[in-house]
Design an enzyme around this catalytic site. Structure first.
Site, mmCIF file in Angstrom:
data_model
loop_
_atom_site.group_PDB
_atom_site.id
_atom_site.type_symbol
_atom_site.label_atom_id
_atom_site.label_comp_id
_atom_site.label_asym_id
_atom_site.label_seq_id
_atom_site.Cartn_x
_atom_site.Cartn_y
_atom_site.Cartn_z
ATOM 1 N N SER A 172 -13.544 15.499 -2.482
ATOM 2 C CA SER A 172 -13.416 16.946 -2.289
ATOM 3 C C SER A 172 -13.633 17.689 -3.602
ATOM 4 C CB SER A 172 -12.042 17.285 -1.711
ATOM 5 O OG SER A 172 -11.884 16.658 -0.451
ATOM 6 N N LEU A 225 -6.600 17.186 -4.665
ATOM 7 C CA LEU A 225 -7.865 17.190 -3.944
ATOM 8 C C LEU A 225 -8.368 15.755 -4.017
ATOM 9 C CD1 LEU A 225 -9.818 20.360 -5.208
ATOM 10 C CD2 LEU A 225 -9.025 19.944 -2.880
ATOM 11 N N ASP A 226 -8.743 15.169 -2.878
ATOM 12 C CA ASP A 226 -9.171 13.770 -2.940
ATOM 13 C C ASP A 226 -10.502 13.645 -3.681
ATOM 14 O OD1 ASP A 226 -11.289 14.111 -1.064
ATOM 15 O OD2 ASP A 226 -9.904 13.813 0.604
ATOM 16 N N LYS A 227 -10.885 12.409 -3.977
ATOM 17 C CA LYS A 227 -12.048 12.141 -4.832
ATOM 18 C C LYS A 227 -13.320 12.819 -4.316
ATOM 19 C CE LYS A 227 -14.742 8.297 -6.698
ATOM 20 N NZ LYS A 227 -15.630 7.409 -5.958
ATOM 21 N N ARG A 234 -9.948 16.310 6.756
ATOM 22 C CA ARG A 234 -10.755 15.116 7.053
ATOM 23 C C ARG A 234 -10.197 14.354 8.262
ATOM 24 N NH1 ARG A 234 -14.478 14.269 3.156
ATOM 25 N NH2 ARG A 234 -14.115 15.248 1.123
#
Length: 232
Positions: A103, A99-101, A188
């Protein structure tokens, strides 16, 4: 040999390769410096810094990742990682996917590298469900665009499996989006291509496993029933 250390749940494959190249790993008493050295698990004896390596008991965790935390083991920019949220006495575990930063939400962690590979494999087609707040009032045309798909500027075809409106205000909307493939920053990038701002992105389920009321930043072991449901 790096693969064997990862399979035994000792550390990640890249960390194992560093240990081997650093002359810290012995195989049947002999020093080895090639991470690709073949190993017969259960027959060969592996030692790290003179200590024998045995298979770790398998750990399967679910974490509610807060926004602003990165999922890497160590961050060159010194940002907080998911490991800062885990109990200090845990053996090595790795995130299953990312999960990106920016999210939030459901993240699995395990020391079972084969299980992690199966969960993230494209052919598994395990649905992942997200609640996404966007800076626009959603309509049927937007939902159709999400499901029909778009071409990204990098040349990837990106689509969602399902999109539905959860609720909306005067200027923004919450959508429920389901993916059955896992391309990098997929949601995104789709909205970016459609010119719509993503305000929040929360993963609420992986297959049959739901985030439910797990507190932000908290983690817990998967129950055997949850693990079985994911395996099936």
């Amino acid at each position: 040999m790096a693969r064997a250390l990862s399979k035994l749940g000792y550390c990640s494959r890249s960390q194992a390769a560093e240990l081997i190249r650093g002359s810290r790993v012995r195989l049947n008493g002999g020093l080895r410096r090639d991470p690709e050295t073949p190993v017969r698990i259960g027959k060969d004896r592996i030692e790290v810094d003179g200590q024998p390596v045995a298979a770790s008991s398998k750990i399967y965790l679910v974490l509610n990742k807060p926004r602003g935390i990165v999922t890497t083991a160590s961050d060159e920019k010194g940002r907080d990682t998911v490991y800062s949220l885990l109990p200090g006495n845990l053996p090595w575990v790795a995130p299953v996917g990312r999960l990106d930063k920016a999210s939030e939400g459901l993240l699995l962690l395990t020391n079972d590298s084969e299980w992690a590979a199966k969960i993230t494999a494209p052919e598994t087609h395990l649905d992942k469900t997200y609640h996404v707040q966007i800076g626009a009032v959603a309509d049927d045309a937007l939902l159709q665009s999400l499901e029909k798909g778009v071409w990204s500027k990098e040349g990837d075809f990106l689509r969602v499996k399902r999109a539905a409106i959860l609720r909306q205000g005067e200027r923004n909307s919450w959508l429920e989006i389901t993916l059955d493939e896992g391309k990098n920053r997929q949601i995104r990038r789709i909205f970016e291509q459609l010119g719509v701002e993503v305000l929040r992105l929360i993963r609420v389920a992986i297959g049959p496993l739901a985030l439910d009321d797990l507190a932000k930043g908290a983690s817990r072991p998967l129950t055997s029933a949850e693990k079985l449901a994911l395996d099936q």
